[in-house]
Scaffold this motif. Sequence first.
Motif, PDB file in Angstrom:
ATOM      1  N   LEU A   7      -5.792 -10.596 -11.531  1.00  0.00           N
ATOM      2  CA  LEU A   7      -4.675  -9.215 -11.843  1.00  0.00           C
ATOM      3  C   LEU A   7      -5.230  -8.103 -11.537  1.00  0.00           C
ATOM      4  CD1 LEU A   7      -3.494 -11.994 -13.298  1.00  0.00           C
ATOM      5  CD2 LEU A   7      -2.463 -10.342 -15.015  1.00  0.00           C
ATOM      6  N   GLY A   8      -4.369  -7.296 -10.728  1.00  0.00           N
ATOM      7  CA  GLY A   8      -4.903  -5.855 -10.598  1.00  0.00           C
ATOM      8  C   GLY A   8      -3.678  -4.929 -10.454  1.00  0.00           C
ATOM      9  N   PRO A   9      -3.697  -3.762 -10.827  1.00  0.00           N
ATOM     10  CA  PRO A   9      -2.531  -2.630 -10.875  1.00  0.00           C
ATOM     11  C   PRO A   9      -2.174  -2.387  -9.400  1.00  0.00           C
ATOM     12  CG  PRO A   9      -4.808  -1.442 -11.082  1.00  0.00           C
ATOM     13  CD  PRO A   9      -5.093  -2.902 -11.076  1.00  0.00           C
ATOM     14  N   ALA A  10      -0.737  -1.831  -9.316  1.00  0.00           N
ATOM     15  CA  ALA A  10      -0.363  -1.627  -8.128  1.00  0.00           C
ATOM     16  C   ALA A  10      -0.651  -0.183  -7.852  1.00  0.00           C
ATOM     17  CB  ALA A  10       1.271  -1.669  -8.394  1.00  0.00           C
ATOM     18  N   HIS A  11      -1.171   0.285  -6.643  1.00  0.00           N
ATOM     19  CA  HIS A  11      -1.416   1.548  -6.219  1.00  0.00           C
ATOM     20  C   HIS A  11      -0.809   2.277  -5.181  1.00  0.00           C
ATOM     21  CE1 HIS A  11      -5.420   0.453  -7.938  1.00  0.00           C
ATOM     22  NE2 HIS A  11      -5.430   1.662  -8.354  1.00  0.00           N
ATOM     23  N   HIS A  12       0.099   1.296  -4.608  1.00  0.00           N
ATOM     24  CA  HIS A  12       0.831   1.738  -3.550  1.00  0.00           C
ATOM     25  C   HIS A  12       2.373   1.349  -3.542  1.00  0.00           C
ATOM     26  CE1 HIS A  12      -2.806   2.841  -1.380  1.00  0.00           C
ATOM     27  NE2 HIS A  12      -3.141   1.546  -1.759  1.00  0.00           N
ATOM     28  N   VAL A  13       2.814   0.230  -4.036  1.00  0.00           N
ATOM     29  CA  VAL A  13       4.117  -0.007  -3.868  1.00  0.00           C
ATOM     30  C   VAL A  13       4.384  -0.539  -5.477  1.00  0.00           C
ATOM     31  CG1 VAL A  13       5.728  -1.965  -3.013  1.00  0.00           C
ATOM     32  CG2 VAL A  13       4.014  -1.078  -1.615  1.00  0.00           C
ATOM     33  N   TRP A  14       5.463   0.053  -6.008  1.00  0.00           N
ATOM     34  CA  TRP A  14       6.096  -0.139  -7.356  1.00  0.00           C
ATOM     35  C   TRP A  14       6.957  -1.489  -7.171  1.00  0.00           C
ATOM     36  CZ3 TRP A  14      10.757  -0.310  -9.589  1.00  0.00           C
ATOM     37  CH2 TRP A  14      10.927  -0.531 -10.979  1.00  0.00           C
ATOM     38  N   VAL A  15       6.686  -2.218  -8.346  1.00  0.00           N
ATOM     39  CA  VAL A  15       7.830  -3.477  -8.504  1.00  0.00           C
ATOM     40  C   VAL A  15       8.051  -3.481  -9.901  1.00  0.00           C
ATOM     41  CG1 VAL A  15       7.162  -4.733  -6.491  1.00  0.00           C
ATOM     42  CG2 VAL A  15       6.002  -5.275  -8.562  1.00  0.00           C
ATOM     43  N   ARG A  16       9.213  -4.058 -10.365  1.00  0.00           N
ATOM     44  CA  ARG A  16       9.517  -4.363 -11.639  1.00  0.00           C
ATOM     45  C   ARG A  16       8.791  -5.741 -12.145  1.00  0.00           C
ATOM     46  NH1 ARG A  16      12.800  -1.851 -14.930  1.00  0.00           N
ATOM     47  NH2 ARG A  16      13.864  -0.674 -13.229  1.00  0.00           N
ATOM     48  N   GLY A  17       7.912  -5.654 -12.680  1.00  0.00           N
ATOM     49  CA  GLY A  17       7.026  -7.039 -13.306  1.00  0.00           C
ATOM     50  C   GLY A  17       5.818  -7.053 -12.469  1.00  0.00           C
ATOM     51  N   LEU A  18       5.578  -8.668 -12.107  1.00  0.00           N
ATOM     52  CA  LEU A  18       4.317  -8.832 -11.352  1.00  0.00           C
ATOM     53  C   LEU A  18       4.535  -9.306 -10.293  1.00  0.00           C
ATOM     54  CD1 LEU A  18       4.179  -9.654 -14.592  1.00  0.00           C
ATOM     55  CD2 LEU A  18       1.855 -10.443 -14.133  1.00  0.00           C
ATOM     56  N   ALA A  19       3.845  -8.976  -9.015  1.00  0.00           N
ATOM     57  CA  ALA A  19       4.247  -9.589  -7.832  1.00  0.00           C
ATOM     58  C   ALA A  19       3.142 -10.659  -7.370  1.00  0.00           C
ATOM     59  CB  ALA A  19       4.020  -8.245  -6.847  1.00  0.00           C
ATOM     60  N   VAL A  20       3.977 -11.690  -6.790  1.00  0.00           N
ATOM     61  CA  VAL A  20       3.518 -12.745  -6.001  1.00  0.00           C
ATOM     62  C   VAL A  20       3.398 -12.626  -4.750  1.00  0.00           C
ATOM     63  CG1 VAL A  20       3.884 -15.048  -5.720  1.00  0.00           C
ATOM     64  CG2 VAL A  20       4.165 -14.477  -7.876  1.00  0.00           C
ATOM     65  N   PRO A  21       2.517 -12.807  -4.025  1.00  0.00           N
ATOM     66  CA  PRO A  21       2.382 -12.499  -2.540  1.00  0.00           C
ATOM     67  C   PRO A  21       3.145 -13.815  -1.656  1.00  0.00           C
ATOM     68  CG  PRO A  21       0.392 -13.606  -3.034  1.00  0.00           C
ATOM     69  CD  PRO A  21       1.015 -13.336  -4.428  1.00  0.00           C
ATOM     70  N   GLU A  22       3.529 -13.544  -0.689  1.00  0.00           N
ATOM     71  CA  GLU A  22       3.937 -14.424   0.310  1.00  0.00           C
ATOM     72  C   GLU A  22       2.866 -15.359   1.266  1.00  0.00           C
ATOM     73  OE1 GLU A  22       7.020 -15.359   0.481  1.00  0.00           O
ATOM     74  OE2 GLU A  22       8.122 -13.811  -0.396  1.00  0.00           O
ATOM     75  N   ALA A  23       1.683 -15.005   0.999  1.00  0.00           N
ATOM     76  CA  ALA A  23       0.612 -15.576   2.000  1.00  0.00           C
ATOM     77  C   ALA A  23       0.204 -16.670   1.378  1.00  0.00           C
ATOM     78  CB  ALA A  23      -0.595 -14.428   1.887  1.00  0.00           C
ATOM     79  N   ASP A  24      -0.597 -17.358   2.073  1.00  0.00           N
ATOM     80  CA  ASP A  24      -1.194 -18.871   1.668  1.00  0.00           C
ATOM     81  C   ASP A  24      -2.873 -18.655   1.456  1.00  0.00           C
ATOM     82  OD1 ASP A  24       1.277 -20.466   1.973  1.00  0.00           O
ATOM     83  OD2 ASP A  24       0.889 -20.205   4.097  1.00  0.00           O
ATOM     84  N   ALA A  25      -3.209 -17.684   1.932  1.00  0.00           N
ATOM     85  CA  ALA A  25      -4.822 -17.203   1.690  1.00  0.00           C
ATOM     86  C   ALA A  25      -4.931 -15.665   1.849  1.00  0.00           C
ATOM     87  CB  ALA A  25      -5.549 -17.933   2.912  1.00  0.00           C
ATOM     88  N   PHE A  26      -6.177 -15.410   1.348  1.00  0.00           N
ATOM     89  CA  PHE A  26      -6.500 -13.807   1.372  1.00  0.00           C
ATOM     90  C   PHE A  26      -7.833 -14.146   2.192  1.00  0.00           C
ATOM     91  CE2 PHE A  26      -4.728 -11.252  -2.123  1.00  0.00           C
ATOM     92  CZ  PHE A  26      -3.196 -11.653  -1.945  1.00  0.00           C
ATOM     93  N   GLU A  27      -7.777 -12.905   2.877  1.00  0.00           N
ATOM     94  CA  GLU A  27      -9.182 -12.850   3.753  1.00  0.00           C
ATOM     95  C   GLU A  27     -10.124 -11.724   3.686  1.00  0.00           C
ATOM     96  OE1 GLU A  27      -9.453 -12.238   8.609  1.00  0.00           O
ATOM     97  OE2 GLU A  27      -8.582 -10.386   7.191  1.00  0.00           O
ATOM     98  N   ARG A  63       4.777  -6.555   0.230  1.00  0.00           N
ATOM     99  CA  ARG A  63       4.305  -5.288   0.381  1.00  0.00           C
ATOM    100  C   ARG A  63       3.644  -4.772  -0.672  1.00  0.00           C
ATOM    101  NH1 ARG A  63       8.093  -1.554  -0.231  1.00  0.00           N
ATOM    102  NH2 ARG A  63       6.907  -0.203   0.870  1.00  0.00           N
ATOM    103  N   ALA A  64       3.856  -5.236  -1.920  1.00  0.00           N
ATOM    104  CA  ALA A  64       2.794  -4.964  -3.169  1.00  0.00           C
ATOM    105  C   ALA A  64       1.406  -5.426  -2.849  1.00  0.00           C
ATOM    106  CB  ALA A  64       3.625  -5.666  -4.380  1.00  0.00           C
ATOM    107  N   HIS A  65       1.368  -6.288  -2.009  1.00  0.00           N
ATOM    108  CA  HIS A  65      -0.065  -6.846  -1.777  1.00  0.00           C
ATOM    109  C   HIS A  65      -0.720  -6.367  -0.522  1.00  0.00           C
ATOM    110  CE1 HIS A  65      -0.677  -9.920  -4.941  1.00  0.00           C
ATOM    111  NE2 HIS A  65       0.687  -9.979  -4.858  1.00  0.00           N
ATOM    112  N   GLU A  66      -0.047  -5.931   0.399  1.00  0.00           N
ATOM    113  CA  GLU A  66      -0.522  -5.886   1.871  1.00  0.00           C
ATOM    114  C   GLU A  66      -1.573  -4.772   1.694  1.00  0.00           C
ATOM    115  OE1 GLU A  66       2.662  -5.409   4.473  1.00  0.00           O
ATOM    116  OE2 GLU A  66       3.217  -3.375   3.605  1.00  0.00           O
TER     117      GLU A  66
END
Length: 268
Positions: free
Chosen positions: A81-101, A128-131
């Motif tokens: 878990l980490g904070p959002a620095h670029h994109v605000w969302v209401r709550g906690l954001a789950v990514p669409e990706a299947d893997a992180f590089e 967008r919250a993750h990218e």
Amino acid sequence: MPAVRRAVVDGLFYPAAPEALRGQVAGYLAGVGADDDAARLPAKLLITPHAGYEYCGAVAAHAYALLERQREPAIRRVVLLGPAHHVWVRGLAVPEADAFETPLGEVTLDVAALASLGDLPQMVRSERAHEREHSLEVQLPFLQTLLGSFTLVPLVVSDAGAEAVAQVLERLWGGAETLIVISSDLSHYLPYAQAQAVDHATAQRILALDAGLAPHEACGSAAINGALLAARGHGLAPRLLDLRNSGDTAGDRNRVVGYGAFAFEGLT
């Protein structure tokens, strides 16, 4: 083809070349002094900073060095878990990706665990919250170096209360196979001596499991507060491993950023 969240701060926050990155991580880990960890309970939860490695890598290494010494039980999943620095969302954001590089390879996401959160109202899907978010990415090379193969549950925490975060952590808690990592820096842009005083006070509140931290005390305060509630409920024992700021590592002392490394140890 599975969707991969590509590295975005390689070459900025940490080296882009794999061998250089491995060498830097190994150097930070080697710089952590010996500690009598053999008799301690395993670390279930870590708090570690997320700035550029030249600024905070030596501090983060104090948390991750515990994993180097803690060979058993084997950790197979990391909830990050980490904070959002670029994109605000209401709550906690789950990514669409299947893997992180990262330059060290891809880390597969635990898509079943992420799907299990779908009924919680505080959860949102936001690529967008993750990218562009660095707070999660910079933790991965340390984890890849020390754990090898593991699955990842990455969550960006934006507008979420402590109870909402704790509810998510409770669902993902698992057993000894699951490690929880909270990514957060401490105070921002204070003069050196003032930052030392503020960060010391914040560290004492974390050690007291005080889940009322504010964003000016820790940019990841929302995630930390939820983790402190969960740690309290599971009877984990907090320990301060390192507390410094950028004036101690790689910056001037006029406007510094604070960094702390904490471990929460226990059997649950």
